[in-house]
Scaffold this active site. Structure first.
Site, PDB file in Angstrom:
ATOM      1  N   ASP A 120     -35.676  20.237   9.153  1.00 21.72           N
ATOM      2  CA  ASP A 120     -35.086  21.094  10.185  1.00 21.72           C
ATOM      3  C   ASP A 120     -33.591  21.331   9.931  1.00 21.72           C
ATOM      4  O   ASP A 120     -32.923  20.535   9.276  1.00 21.72           O
ATOM      5  CB  ASP A 120     -35.215  20.427  11.572  1.00 21.72           C
ATOM      6  CG  ASP A 120     -36.630  20.493  12.113  1.00 21.72           C
ATOM      7  OD1 ASP A 120     -37.549  20.867  11.365  1.00 21.72           O
ATOM      8  OD2 ASP A 120     -36.809  20.148  13.299  1.00 21.72           O
ATOM      9  N   ASP A 121     -33.107  22.403  10.506  1.00 20.36           N
ATOM     10  CA  ASP A 121     -31.669  22.699  10.680  1.00 20.36           C
ATOM     11  C   ASP A 121     -30.962  23.301   9.467  1.00 20.36           C
ATOM     12  O   ASP A 121     -29.749  23.446   9.491  1.00 20.36           O
ATOM     13  CB  ASP A 121     -30.865  21.461  11.126  1.00 20.36           C
ATOM     14  CG  ASP A 121     -31.283  20.945  12.485  1.00 20.36           C
ATOM     15  OD1 ASP A 121     -32.182  21.553  13.097  1.00 20.36           O
ATOM     16  OD2 ASP A 121     -30.714  19.938  12.923  1.00 20.36           O
TER      17      ASP A 121
ATOM     18  N   HIS B 271     -36.361  28.318  13.604  1.00 23.55           N
ATOM     19  CA  HIS B 271     -35.836  27.210  14.421  1.00 23.55           C
ATOM     20  C   HIS B 271     -34.692  27.711  15.310  1.00 23.55           C
ATOM     21  O   HIS B 271     -33.733  26.990  15.530  1.00 23.55           O
ATOM     22  CB  HIS B 271     -35.349  26.116  13.456  1.00 23.55           C
ATOM     23  CG  HIS B 271     -35.140  24.763  14.077  1.00 23.55           C
ATOM     24  ND1 HIS B 271     -36.010  24.178  14.964  1.00 23.55           N
ATOM     25  CD2 HIS B 271     -34.141  23.851  13.903  1.00 23.55           C
ATOM     26  CE1 HIS B 271     -35.558  22.988  15.308  1.00 23.55           C
ATOM     27  NE2 HIS B 271     -34.418  22.770  14.691  1.00 23.55           N
TER      28      HIS B 271
ATOM     29  N   HIS C 258     -29.341  27.527  17.272  1.00 23.36           N
ATOM     30  CA  HIS C 258     -29.589  26.101  17.560  1.00 23.36           C
ATOM     31  C   HIS C 258     -28.529  25.512  18.502  1.00 23.36           C
ATOM     32  O   HIS C 258     -27.928  24.473  18.229  1.00 23.36           O
ATOM     33  CB  HIS C 258     -29.633  25.290  16.252  1.00 23.36           C
ATOM     34  CG  HIS C 258     -30.408  24.001  16.365  1.00 23.36           C
ATOM     35  ND1 HIS C 258     -30.104  23.006  17.271  1.00 23.36           N
ATOM     36  CD2 HIS C 258     -31.467  23.533  15.673  1.00 23.36           C
ATOM     37  CE1 HIS C 258     -30.946  22.005  17.120  1.00 23.36           C
ATOM     38  NE2 HIS C 258     -31.792  22.305  16.166  1.00 23.36           N
TER      39      HIS C 258
ATOM     40  N   HIS D 220     -34.351  16.060   8.116  1.00 22.44           N
ATOM     41  CA  HIS D 220     -33.350  17.128   8.142  1.00 22.44           C
ATOM     42  C   HIS D 220     -32.782  17.302   6.730  1.00 22.44           C
ATOM     43  O   HIS D 220     -32.639  16.315   6.006  1.00 22.44           O
ATOM     44  CB  HIS D 220     -32.234  16.801   9.143  1.00 22.44           C
ATOM     45  CG  HIS D 220     -32.713  16.788  10.565  1.00 22.44           C
ATOM     46  ND1 HIS D 220     -33.354  15.699  11.116  1.00 22.44           N
ATOM     47  CD2 HIS D 220     -32.681  17.748  11.524  1.00 22.44           C
ATOM     48  CE1 HIS D 220     -33.695  15.994  12.373  1.00 22.44           C
ATOM     49  NE2 HIS D 220     -33.292  17.221  12.642  1.00 22.44           N
TER      50      HIS D 220
END
Ligand SMILES: [Zn+2]
Length: 226
Positions: free
Chosen positions: A48-49, A99, A103, A195
């Site tokens: 993620d991210d 995502h 964010h 991540h």
């Protein structure tokens, strides 16, 4: 009687708050959060991210060296900053999911209309840069609510959660701690949350892949999410 009524209200509110943080309950949005399969040694890695200018490339290098494919849930505006990394993720055979655009915590309080707008903009960026069709979604912070549920449904996205969380963002300087957490919980059918924006992301991944290999596990993209 009043005490009972207050108790019911408090418990109901607490349950709704808990449900927004526990994706696997699927109260607001049905998500595939992996399984525990007795007769399987397959696990799926999810990052993620990203994209991060340095650390995503390091993670991609490790995945390439080990011949592993994974899911990358990217942030729209960050993808615009590093288009070449988005392209590389796709060219290396990984699957890209959305995502959100920025964010930020505000995403969790947007109306369904605004969530939809955010995700549509993000998907357009990711599809244009990668050439992939993007139909997977992971909610920022793992938080779901009725607005996110409605928007994701309208956009026909598949929501992907996890059942093994490394908490790598909380022990950035102690990859062994993150690794231990994963090893304690991993089983066939696990979806592992990692991540690719941390300085030790690639180091943790190497150690994790060593463990998985030594114990007969193999990481792949589950056909269920395709
Ligand atoms: Zn995130």
């Amino acid at each position: 009687m009043i005490v009972l009524a207050i108790t019911i209200i408090v418990v109901s509110i607490a349950s709704l708050i808990a449900a927004s943080f526990i994706m696997s309950w699927g109260l607001f949005l049905k998500s595939y959060c992996g399984e525990r399969l007795e007769n399987s040694k397959e696990v799926m890695l999810t990052f993620d991210d990203g994209p991060h200018p340095d650390h995503t490339q390091e993670v991609l290098d490790v995945l390439k060296k080990r011949g592993v494919r994974a899911l990358f849930f990217l942030i729209g505006e960050r993808a615009l900053e590093y288009p070449e990394i988005v392209k590389r993720i796709s060219d290396d055979g990984h699957i890209i999911g959305v995502h959100s655009l920025r964010h930020t915590p505000e995403f969790t309080i947007l109306s369904a209309k605004m969530v939809k707008k955010d995700l549509e903009a993000s998907i357009k960026i990711l599809e244009d840069l990668s050439g992939q069709r993007v139909n997977l979604f992971r909610p920022p912070y793992g938080v779901t609510n009725p607005s996110i549920g409605k928007a994701v449904k309208e956009l026909n996205l598949k929501s992907i959660g996890w059942n093994v969380r490394s908490f790598d963002t909380m022990c950035e300087n102690d990859t062994d701690r993150a690794l231990k957490r994963v090893l304690k919980r991993v089983s066939g059918g696990s979806i592992i949350l990692l991540h690719d924006r941390l300085k030790n992301s690639a180091g943790l991944l190497e150690k994790l892949l060593d463990y998985l290999e030594e114990n007969g596990y193999y990481a792949k993209i589950f056909s269920k999410v395709l």
